[in-house]
Design a protein around this motif. Structure first.
Motif, PDB file in Angstrom:
ATOM      1  N   HIS A  67       0.825  -1.211   0.000  1.00 14.01           N
ATOM      2  CA  HIS A  67       0.000   0.000   0.000  1.00 14.01           C
ATOM      3  C   HIS A  67       0.857   1.258   0.000  1.00 14.01           C
ATOM      4  O   HIS A  67       0.483   2.278  -0.588  1.00 14.01           O
ATOM      5  CB  HIS A  67      -0.929   0.002   1.225  1.00 14.01           C
ATOM      6  CG  HIS A  67      -2.133  -0.897   1.058  1.00 14.01           C
ATOM      7  ND1 HIS A  67      -2.964  -0.842  -0.033  1.00 14.01           N
ATOM      8  CD2 HIS A  67      -2.638  -1.890   1.855  1.00 14.01           C
ATOM      9  CE1 HIS A  67      -3.929  -1.745   0.077  1.00 14.01           C
ATOM     10  NE2 HIS A  67      -3.746  -2.408   1.224  1.00 14.01           N
ATOM     11  N   THR A  68       2.016   1.189   0.643  1.00 17.77           N
ATOM     12  CA  THR A  68       2.895   2.374   0.733  1.00 17.77           C
ATOM     13  C   THR A  68       3.970   2.390  -0.346  1.00 17.77           C
ATOM     14  O   THR A  68       4.811   3.292  -0.345  1.00 17.77           O
ATOM     15  CB  THR A  68       3.566   2.402   2.112  1.00 17.77           C
ATOM     16  OG1 THR A  68       4.323   1.192   2.295  1.00 17.77           O
ATOM     17  CG2 THR A  68       2.519   2.531   3.214  1.00 17.77           C
ATOM     18  N   LEU A  69       3.975   1.385  -1.236  1.00 20.00           N
ATOM     19  CA  LEU A  69       5.001   1.327  -2.271  1.00 20.00           C
ATOM     20  C   LEU A  69       4.800   2.438  -3.297  1.00 20.00           C
ATOM     21  O   LEU A  69       3.700   2.618  -3.837  1.00 20.00           O
ATOM     22  CB  LEU A  69       4.964  -0.031  -2.978  1.00 20.00           C
ATOM     23  CG  LEU A  69       6.008  -0.264  -4.062  1.00 20.00           C
ATOM     24  CD1 LEU A  69       7.405  -0.215  -3.474  1.00 20.00           C
ATOM     25  CD2 LEU A  69       5.759  -1.599  -4.759  1.00 20.00           C
ATOM     26  N   THR A  70       5.866   3.216  -3.571  1.00 17.30           N
ATOM     27  CA  THR A  70       5.809   4.310  -4.543  1.00 17.30           C
ATOM     28  C   THR A  70       7.042   4.253  -5.441  1.00 17.30           C
ATOM     29  O   THR A  70       8.020   3.559  -5.156  1.00 17.30           O
ATOM     30  CB  THR A  70       5.766   5.678  -3.831  1.00 17.30           C
ATOM     31  OG1 THR A  70       6.968   5.820  -3.059  1.00 17.30           O
ATOM     32  CG2 THR A  70       4.547   5.788  -2.929  1.00 17.30           C
ATOM     33  N   TYR A  71       6.964   5.015  -6.541  1.00 18.50           N
ATOM     34  CA  TYR A  71       8.113   5.124  -7.433  1.00 18.50           C
ATOM     35  C   TYR A  71       9.309   5.732  -6.711  1.00 18.50           C
ATOM     36  O   TYR A  71      10.457   5.366  -6.954  1.00 18.50           O
ATOM     37  CB  TYR A  71       7.761   5.968  -8.651  1.00 18.50           C
ATOM     38  CG  TYR A  71       6.911   5.254  -9.664  1.00 18.50           C
ATOM     39  CD1 TYR A  71       7.425   4.210 -10.418  1.00 18.50           C
ATOM     40  CD2 TYR A  71       5.587   5.614  -9.873  1.00 18.50           C
ATOM     41  CE1 TYR A  71       6.657   3.542 -11.349  1.00 18.50           C
ATOM     42  CE2 TYR A  71       4.802   4.949 -10.804  1.00 18.50           C
ATOM     43  CZ  TYR A  71       5.332   3.915 -11.544  1.00 18.50           C
ATOM     44  OH  TYR A  71       4.570   3.256 -12.465  1.00 18.50           O
ATOM     45  N   GLN A  72       9.034   6.698  -5.819  1.00 23.22           N
ATOM     46  CA  GLN A  72      10.130   7.371  -5.150  1.00 23.22           C
ATOM     47  C   GLN A  72      10.909   6.414  -4.262  1.00 23.22           C
ATOM     48  O   GLN A  72      12.136   6.503  -4.144  1.00 23.22           O
ATOM     49  CB  GLN A  72       9.585   8.534  -4.313  1.00 23.22           C
ATOM     50  CG  GLN A  72      10.680   9.438  -3.754  1.00 23.22           C
ATOM     51  CD  GLN A  72      11.533  10.052  -4.849  1.00 23.22           C
ATOM     52  OE1 GLN A  72      11.005  10.484  -5.875  1.00 23.22           O
ATOM     53  NE2 GLN A  72      12.837  10.084  -4.660  1.00 23.22           N
ATOM     54  N   GLN A  73      10.186   5.456  -3.613  1.00 27.02           N
ATOM     55  CA  GLN A  73      10.885   4.458  -2.807  1.00 27.02           C
ATOM     56  C   GLN A  73      11.832   3.620  -3.660  1.00 27.02           C
ATOM     57  O   GLN A  73      12.968   3.345  -3.270  1.00 27.02           O
ATOM     58  CB  GLN A  73       9.868   3.549  -2.117  1.00 27.02           C
ATOM     59  CG  GLN A  73       9.141   4.189  -0.947  1.00 27.02           C
ATOM     60  CD  GLN A  73       8.194   3.209  -0.271  1.00 27.02           C
ATOM     61  OE1 GLN A  73       7.870   2.176  -0.845  1.00 27.02           O
ATOM     62  NE2 GLN A  73       7.748   3.542   0.930  1.00 27.02           N
ATOM     63  N   ASP A  76      14.809   5.781  -4.654  1.00 24.66           N
ATOM     64  CA  ASP A  76      15.749   5.970  -3.549  1.00 24.66           C
ATOM     65  C   ASP A  76      16.563   4.711  -3.295  1.00 24.66           C
ATOM     66  O   ASP A  76      17.763   4.768  -3.014  1.00 24.66           O
ATOM     67  CB  ASP A  76      14.983   6.361  -2.284  1.00 24.66           C
ATOM     68  CG  ASP A  76      14.322   7.730  -2.411  1.00 24.66           C
ATOM     69  OD1 ASP A  76      14.737   8.494  -3.305  1.00 24.66           O
ATOM     70  OD2 ASP A  76      13.376   8.012  -1.649  1.00 24.66           O
TER      71      ASP A  76
END
Length: 694
Positions: A67-73, A76
């Motif tokens: 649910h918290t997975l994003t491209y920014q993660q 990084d």
């Protein structure tokens, strides 16, 4: 006889090993399907609860991550790895830079700058400055060609100075290397004439060392027998010798001059200008006539029988091999050998041979096999006066050329002989007859050696260039494949008249094609049916929020299928690992077993529901499906939850969509999910569960 029909407790530990328990089994454990005692049943129940809670926690953690997975993660995370890689590369570069900096001072010292500067200043003064001063004293006599000559000399020295800055090179693996050939050219780019002798006053036997030693040893017979030693073109010493010298040669291995007199061999040491004690026997009937060195071997020609010996320099001239006159003089009428010389760079031995008409020729041999490579053509003038001698010297800076000096009682001459391809071919035909190699082979190798090649091994090659594939062939193959996707490689080769290798390269490397087998599908869908599948999938994604909605836990799905007692393995399932030299395993071809059973299997996302077996001799009908199958399924569901909101999913089999089935589901308040026509891949049982079970 046991008091309980289930027998003794058959509990197993976590690894599957049976544990000895003397209690009677009083019930079937729902977790392991084994008869167990009450105590082990409670233990199993507790273990299952703990593992279920652990699994649930792991699922919740995984959901939270997703649910918290994003491209920014992701960016990084990978940026951190890139930064670590960058630091490692920078450290390696810094270490290599420090090593090369330390190596630089050591390598640059190999260049003698003082000597280079002195040579070039002397060249400028001797070949440009002084001639220009002489011209300026007579301005009326200056011609354009004089100026052009001085300009060429100046450009040559400028290029020499420029080349000194390119003698240090960086190799591909990061090492510094001094180009010794550049330094050698720089140091000896301009050669001056130091001494001049007319041929009528030519001295006797002589030999010189390579350029980096700059030694020259000459035998003079007048006014008395002596050896004249010249070092660096200026230090001249004379050493008396007792006998007339027939020949002199330089040994690069032992760094001495070898001197052949009539019966004795001498060694002359240039470092201390010392002549050794003689080796030999004055009572011998053979005269030492000519000699040459190669590595640790000394080759000597003896008169009058013209025998050639190979002796070892390391073992006081111990004899290793010998060749008789017929082995080295191939033509009728050959009289004697004038001299022997060796081109060590190409490992070729040369003999000057006097023929029956008093003319000379030069024959070449391979040192390794002592096999004749070249039988030369005659040169010189046929006269009645016997020639006195004929010496030969390989020209190191001119491949395939030899300097020949021959004399008679009346004249002395020097010629340069070039090993011509046609002469090589003629001499090979004379020597080997019908077994001689072809004319093309002789001309090809002659051209290779003329360009400086000194070995017979194949040069490294990168393989056939891809540019050999013509664009028109690529387009023709593309058009054939577009017209008939089932066309074979053989048909392409026959149509375009091209080779199989070229066809494979065009198909795989240029067109990026591969041939695959068509996948079997149960039905060929119409465009409307394909659109129904798309609409159904979009509807499901929207209704269940792409699988995130908890409504997916309200779905129960199932289907019926035949299960055979034995189903043969597929070709992929039968693959095994074997060593490269092991024989391929075999297996007997087997068919499906005749015995089979029909089972209906239902399950939900959270858990398995039930398995229902169809009795032998019966078929799946609406009555059986509604009254027996679905009834058992819904009763099993009611043990865990109510039926309100339950969704059932099954395919469009006749027993699944008749009125009896629909009415039963309505009375149980169970909703039916739709299913597009001819879409077994959208049913979890057909596409996932049944293949894994079978």
């Amino acid at each position: 006889m046991d008091s309980f029909p289930l027998g003794r407790c058959s509990v197993k530990n976590s690894s599957g090993t049976k544990i000895q328990c003397n209690r009677w089994a009083i019930l079937i454990c729902s977790h392991c399907n084994q008869g167990v005692c009450l105590e082990h049943h409670d233990i199993h129940k507790h273990e299952v609860q703990i593992r279920t809670h652990q699994l649930n926690n792991r699922i919740n953690d995984l959901r939270q991550i997703l649910h918290t997975l994003t491209y920014q993660q992701m960016i990084d995370n990978f940026q951190e790895k890139i930064d670590q890689w960058s630091k490692i590369c920078k450290n390696k570069i810094d270490v290599k830079h420090a090593q090369m900096s330390a190596q630089l001072s050591n390598e640059i010292k190999q260049i003698n700058i003082d000597q280079f500067r002195s040579i070039q200043l002397n060249n400028i003064e001797q070949y440009i400055g002084q001639p220009l001063t002489d011209l300026l004293h007579l301005p009326n006599n200056i011609q354009i060609k004089h100026i052009e000559t001085l300009e060429q000399q100046l450009e040559q020295i400028q290029q020499t100075i420029k080349d000194i800055f390119s003698c240090l090179q960086i190799t591909d693996d990061g090492h510094l290397k001094v180009d010794q050939s550049t330094i050698l050219i720089n140091n000896f780019s301009t050669l001056s004439s130091l001494h001049k002798y007319s041929l009528t006053d030519c001295p006797g036997a002589m030999a010189g060392s390579p350029l980096h030693h700059d030694y020259l040893l000459i035998f003079q017979s007048e006014p008395h027998f002596s050896l004249v030693f010249i070092e660096n073109n200026k230090h001249i010493t004379r050493t008396p010798i007792d006998y007339f010298v027939n020949d002199i040669c330089w040994s690069q291995t032992t760094q001495v001059f070898l001197i052949a007199t009539e019966y004795y061999l001498y060694e002359f040491y240039p470092l201390n200008n010392r002549l050794s004690q003689p080796y030999g026997n004055s009572k011998s009937s053979r005269i030492l006539w000519s000699l040459a060195c190669h590595l640790t071997d000394l080759y000597i020609i003896h008169k009058p029988d013209m025998i050639m010996y190979q002796r070892d320099l390391k073992k006081p001239f111990e004899k290793k091999r010998e060749w008789l006159k017929n082995d080295i003089m191939c033509e009728n009428g050959d009289q004697f050998i004038g001299s022997i010389r060796i081109d060590e760079q190409r490992q070729i031995l040369a003999l000057s041979i006097k023929q029956y008409d008093n003319r000379w020729r030069i024959d070449l041999f391979s040192i390794v096999l002592m096999q004749r490579l070249y039988c030369g053509s005659s040169f010189g003038v046929s006269i009645d006066i016997n020639p006195f001698y004929c010496t030969i010297t390989p020209l190191l800076n001119h491949h395939n050329q030899w300097l020949v000096q021959y004399s008679t009682n009346e004249t002395n001459q020097c010629v340069i002989l070039n090993e011509k391809a046609q002469e090589c071919l003629e001499s090979l035909h004379k020597t080997f007859g019908d077994s001689c190699v072809s004319r093309a082979t002789v001309y090809n190798w002659f051209a290779e050696f003329s360009r400086g090649r000194d070995h017979f091994e194949d040069e490294p090659r990168a393989g056939r260039p891809r540019t050999a594939v013509a664009p028109e062939n690529i387009e023709a193959v593309r058009e054939l494949v577009n017209i008939d996707p089932h066309i074979t490689c053989q048909q392409i080769e026959d149509t375009l008249q091209i080779g199989s290798a070229l066809t494979e390269i065009i198909l795989h490397d240029y067109l990026g094609l591969k041939k695959v087998t068509c996948r079997w599908v149960p039905h060929s869908l119409s465009e409307a049916q394909k659109q129904d599948r798309v609409d159904y999938c979009l509807q499901m994604l929207e209704e269940f929020d792409g699988g995130k909605s908890k409504r997916v836990y309200d779905i129960i799905t199932g289907d019926e299928s035949w299960f055979y007692y034995y189903d043969p393995k597929t070709k992929r399932q039968s693959q095994v690992w074997v060593a490269s030299n092991d024989p391929h395993p075999t297996k007997v071809r087997r068919q499906r077993s005749v015995g089979k059973h029909m089972f209906a299997i239902f399950f939900m996302k959270s858990s398995f529901n039930t398995i229902i077996r169809l009795e032998n001799g019966k078929t799946v009908t609406a009555k059986w499906y509604a009254n027996e199958c679905l009834t058992q399924v819904l009763k099993q569901v009611e043990k865990h939850r109510c039926l309100n909101g339950l969704l059932i999913h099954h395919d469009n089999a006749p027993a699944h969509r008749v009125a009896l089935t629909m009415e039963y589901l309505d009375t149980q308040h169970v909703k039916l999910m739709g299913h597009p026509a001819y879409s077994p891949d959208l049913t979890p049982c057909d596409s996932w569960l049944f293949p894994k079970i079978k």
